[in-house]
Design an enzyme around this catalytic site. Structure first.
Site, mmCIF file in Angstrom:
data_model
loop_
_atom_site.group_PDB
_atom_site.id
_atom_site.type_symbol
_atom_site.label_atom_id
_atom_site.label_comp_id
_atom_site.label_asym_id
_atom_site.label_seq_id
_atom_site.Cartn_x
_atom_site.Cartn_y
_atom_site.Cartn_z
ATOM 1 C CG ASN A 70 -24.840 -6.369 -41.381
ATOM 2 O OD1 ASN A 70 -25.878 -6.109 -40.999
ATOM 3 N ND2 ASN A 70 -23.786 -6.969 -40.707
ATOM 4 C CB CYS A 79 -31.367 -7.242 -36.821
ATOM 5 S SG CYS A 79 -32.004 -5.574 -37.315
ATOM 6 C CG ASN A 81 -35.300 -1.891 -35.601
ATOM 7 O OD1 ASN A 81 -36.252 -1.272 -34.584
ATOM 8 N ND2 ASN A 81 -34.266 -0.763 -35.591
ATOM 9 C CG ASN A 169 -26.214 -7.978 -32.292
ATOM 10 O OD1 ASN A 169 -26.365 -7.579 -31.343
ATOM 11 N ND2 ASN A 169 -26.705 -7.357 -33.416
ATOM 12 C CG HIS A 171 -24.649 -3.999 -29.441
ATOM 13 N ND1 HIS A 171 -25.370 -3.316 -30.493
ATOM 14 C CD2 HIS A 171 -25.212 -5.052 -29.447
ATOM 15 C CE1 HIS A 171 -25.896 -3.975 -31.198
ATOM 16 N NE2 HIS A 171 -26.243 -5.190 -30.511
ATOM 17 C CG ASN A 202 -23.692 -3.240 -34.385
ATOM 18 O OD1 ASN A 202 -24.284 -3.209 -35.523
ATOM 19 N ND2 ASN A 202 -23.910 -4.695 -33.805
ATOM 20 C CD GLU A 220 -27.694 -1.766 -37.813
ATOM 21 O OE1 GLU A 220 -28.148 -2.776 -38.050
ATOM 22 O OE2 GLU A 220 -28.344 -0.817 -37.735
ATOM 23 C CB CYS A 229 -29.455 -0.049 -34.064
ATOM 24 S SG CYS A 229 -28.530 -1.715 -33.752
ATOM 25 N N GLY A 230 -32.543 -1.973 -33.093
ATOM 26 C CA GLY A 230 -33.201 -2.565 -32.022
ATOM 27 C C GLY A 230 -32.297 -3.153 -31.072
ATOM 28 N N GLY A 232 -29.135 -2.382 -30.722
ATOM 29 C CA GLY A 232 -28.458 -1.139 -30.115
ATOM 30 C C GLY A 232 -29.065 -0.717 -28.839
#
Length: 290
Positions: A70, A79, A81, A169, A171, A202, A220, A229-230, A232
């Site tokens: 990040n 991630c 994206n 990750n 969320h 996130n 994010e 955010c893919g 997300g």
């Protein structure tokens, strides 16, 4: 003596990254990576980006290894994206020339199917994001309950109803009537850094247009407001399916563009495929002191 570091600037729906090839040799020493990321991501003073992606040789059973940091220098597990940008970079630069890549990430191996255009470069990709978990100890979230689904969390003097989950990750998904009117600058960091999330989280505010279409805005972890955010989008659709708000195929509208998320069931768990493009903005050289 100065050093030259080759890089590519790429984006997925406006979520932008500096991509560095370390598949044959280390460019940035491990103990300098976080400092380097903070410097290069600072907009107005360097290249500017939401994060830095390092392409590294596979350590296990995958074809290639994906690492992402990040903008604040912290390393993320995955991630959506970013992995599409990574996969395009790997294919277009002939690091691995396969139509289907098994990519090693901190969230496990992710399989990426590439669509190649007439010019021989990748135009879009479909990522198997794997299954989600709603178990609080795996998100992680410091609460006594096993799951935190459609529950109230006290934030900034108000109760916010959210669903917490991990897709590799962490969320927090909040369904709202109007995503674009949310005070993202106030609520985003307050939820990201809430003491119940020991590794931060996130944050996504989601407006349901209809069961096959949503609008999403994101704060994010480690980056702040981003254009997309893919992971997300994946988490938001899976949460919507879990709450019976959404169908299993959903178009996600983000500030930077659109993603298609298709949810599948694997045993008792929900997983998803994410489909979207990635764009090379420019290639460049960073001049650095040793």
């Amino acid at each position: 003596m100065t050093r030259m570091v080759m890089f590519s600037k790429m984006h997925g729906l406006g979520n932008d990254y500096v991509v560095i090839d370390e598949s044959t040799q280390e460019c940035i020493p491990e103990d300098k990576k976080s400092e380097f990321v903070r410097e290069v991501c600072t907009r107005g003073f360097s290249v500017g980006a939401d994060g830095v992606i390092f392409v590294q040789p596979a350590a296990g059973e995958g074809d290639i290894r994906f690492r992402i940091f990040n903008a604040d220098g912290s390393e993320a597990e995955m991630c959506g994206n970013g992995i599409r940008c990574f996969s395009k970079f790997v294919y277009d630069n002939a690091i691995v020339r396969k139509g289907k890549l098994d990519v090693e990430t901190l969230a496990g191996i992710k399989t990426v199917e590439l669509e190649v255009g007439d010019d021989g470069s990748v135009v879009s990709s479909r990522v198997d994001m794997g299954t989600a978990t709603f178990k609080t100890d795996q998100i992680p979230m410091d609460v006594g309950e096993c799951e935190f689904i459609d529950r109230f969390l006290p934030v900034e003097g108000e109760d916010i109803k959210l669903t917490a989950l991990s897709v590799g990750n962490p969320h927090a998904v909040i369904f709202v009537d109007d995503a674009r009117s949310v005070d993202l600058e106030r609520l985003g960091p307050a939820i990201e850094n809430h003491p119940l999330f020991p590794e931060r989280i996130n944050v996504h505010f989601v407006e349901v247009v209809d069961p096959s279409e949503i609008i999403m805005v994101t704060w994010e972890r480690g980056a702040g407001p981003t254009m997309a955010c893919g992971t997300g989008a994946t988490a938001s659709v899976i949460a919507g399916v879990k709450l019976e708000k959404l169908d299993d195929s959903v178009l996600v509208h983000l500030p930077g563009g659109e993603l298609k998320i298709d949810v599948y069931q694997e045993g008792t768990e929900l997983g998803a495929y994410m489909e979207g493009d990635a764009v090379l903005v420019f290639d460049g050289i960073l001049i650095r002191d040793p």
